[in-house]
Design a protein around this motif. Structure first.
Motif, PDB file in Angstrom:
ATOM      1  N   ILE A  24       0.835  -1.206   0.000  1.00  0.00           N
ATOM      2  CA  ILE A  24       0.000   0.000   0.000  1.00  0.00           C
ATOM      3  C   ILE A  24       0.867   1.252   0.000  1.00  0.00           C
ATOM      4  CG2 ILE A  24      -1.588   1.364   1.430  1.00  0.00           C
ATOM      5  CD1 ILE A  24      -2.873  -1.268   2.283  1.00  0.00           C
ATOM      6  N   VAL A  59      -6.980   5.376   1.161  1.00  0.00           N
ATOM      7  CA  VAL A  59      -6.849   4.323   2.168  1.00  0.00           C
ATOM      8  C   VAL A  59      -7.416   4.902   3.456  1.00  0.00           C
ATOM      9  CG1 VAL A  59      -5.253   2.928   3.535  1.00  0.00           C
ATOM     10  CG2 VAL A  59      -4.837   3.281   1.093  1.00  0.00           C
ATOM     11  N   PRO A  79      -0.178   6.587  -0.993  1.00  0.00           N
ATOM     12  CA  PRO A  79      -1.639   6.741  -0.988  1.00  0.00           C
ATOM     13  C   PRO A  79      -2.107   8.048  -0.365  1.00  0.00           C
ATOM     14  CG  PRO A  79      -0.956   5.351   0.831  1.00  0.00           C
ATOM     15  CD  PRO A  79       0.286   5.639   0.037  1.00  0.00           C
ATOM     16  N   SER A 120       2.502   2.912  -3.145  1.00  0.00           N
ATOM     17  CA  SER A 120       1.679   3.715  -4.056  1.00  0.00           C
ATOM     18  C   SER A 120       1.510   5.158  -3.587  1.00  0.00           C
ATOM     19  CB  SER A 120       0.294   3.066  -4.203  1.00  0.00           C
ATOM     20  OG  SER A 120      -0.416   3.115  -2.971  1.00  0.00           O
TER      21      SER A 120
END
Length: 387
Positions: free
Chosen positions: A113, A282, A118, A116
């Motif tokens: 995660i 997220v 986020p 990326s």
């Protein structure tokens, strides 16, 4: 003569090839010389103002400033020295026993995660930039929202000595529960932050995570869900640009003071619209008072489930039965038995059944309401690709 003619032809060919190769090379060298140097985004900020913001945050955080700083004389007062003496060892202990473990866990379990970079959505957050940053250290944007007011950044140069003591004393009181329990206790937060707001504590966490604060703006969400300079009638907020040590790309934190119950969102529909504009956030949920277990918070719950690419939460977030098997991959960590007595009615038998299986990974730190080691739970939900 024939040999001389042949030699002349060969030399002509070699010369022609050399010219063909050299000309583009010369053009490339010329274009490189003429290309402007890459722009450093940090040069776009007022560095004097950044020094002021960062040193103010350090004062609030009980951290020493450079002797050349305009705030250095303030750090020599007896009160601030005592303040530093309280926070420094408490923070060192927290870092060793808790924060380092959270960071290590994030590297192991959230690496994909975090690769990326986020956007993080953290509802019911209070001022808790700290844990959002620990779990998601590469995030380019953090969006925090809670009921607590934004507050203002104290101007220590203009405050009297007694006013400075009061400001730092308020921070110390607000910080106590986080240092002890990993979360802000709701009742204490309402009284502690009703006057000072969340901003001093957000600045403290930014300083303690060694960020340089570049810019701070008081903002609002207008009726069209656009971020503007704050005016009366807007949803109040603050926008902080900052940069971690050794990096060149600025990051941004938004905090909005808003009621995100169904009734609150009905009165301010622009906030739901604003969340829908965030591409695949997220979502992080911790010590969320089990609000989304209640029908009165159905809209924000459904919005999170629809928008998020992933959700990291403890059992106080969204109930397990709302995660459709066809849509979500679920990973569980730690221990789940029952909620604390205050929220005993929020017990989830289906979640307990999961934790009685062998498919649960251990958790070597405490987080949330059951903050003891080997008492906490976390769930990572990642959305499955659409067929």
């Amino acid at each position: 003569m024939k040999f001389s003619a042949l030699l002349l032809i060969l030399l002509s060919i070699v010369c022609l090839q050399s010219c063909v190769k050299t000309e583009p090379q010369q053009k490339t060298e010329q274009s490189l010389e003429m290309a402007p140097p890459p722009l450093d985004p940090l040069t776009l900020y007022d560095q004097k103002q950044a020094d002021y913001l960062t040193d103010t945050a350090k004062l609030i955080a009980g951290m020493k400033v450079d002797p050349k700083s305009q705030f250095y004389p303030l750090t020599q007062s007896k009160f601030w020295v005592n303040y530093h003496g309280f926070i420094e060892p408490a923070w060192s202990k927290l870092e060793k026993e808790q924060l380092a473990k959270v960071s290590q866990w994030s590297k192991q379990e959230l690496d994909r995660i975090n690769q990326s970079n986020p956007r993080i959505f953290y509802p019911f957050s209070g001022p808790d930039f700290l844990y959002a940053n620990l779990f998601f250290p590469t995030a380019q944007e953090y969006l925090l929202v809670a009921l607590e007011p934004v507050g203002t950044m104290p101007n220590f140069k203009e405050l009297s000595e007694s006013q400075r003591h009061q400001k730092l004393g308020d921070v110390k009181n607000s910080l106590y529960s986080l240092l002890q329990f990993s979360f802000f206790q709701t009742k204490e937060m309402k009284s502690d932050l009703s006057n000072q707001g969340v901003l001093p504590l957000i600045l403290l966490f930014m300083a303690r995570t060694n960020n340089r604060i570049l810019e701070l703006e008081y903002i609002g969400l207008d009726q069209d869900a656009k971020v503007q300079k704050f005016e009366k009638g807007m949803i109040p907020g603050v926008k902080i640009d900052f940069v971690p040590p050794g990096e060149k790309e600025p990051r941004t934190l938004y905090y909005f003071s808003a009621d995100i119950s169904d009734d609150g969102l009905k009165k301010t529909p622009q906030f739901s619209k604003f969340i829908k504009q965030i591409e695949q956030p997220v979502t992080y949920l911790k010590a969320a008072s089990y609000l989304m277990h209640r029908p009165a918070f159905a809209e924000i719950r459904e919005l999170i489930l629809a928008q998020s690419q992933a959700i990291l939460q403890d059992d106080s977030g969204i109930p397990l039965n709302f995660f459709a098997e066809k849509q979500w991959n679920l990973n569980f960590f730690g221990t789940y038995t029952t909620p604390i007595s205050l929220f005993s009615v929020r017990y989830q038998p289906d979640l307990r059944k999961v934790y009685q299986s062998n498919a649960v990974k251990p958790l070597n730190f405490g987080v949330g309401y059951k903050f003891g080691v080997n008492q906490s739970n976390m769930m990572l939900a990642t959305k499955k690709p659409k067929p």
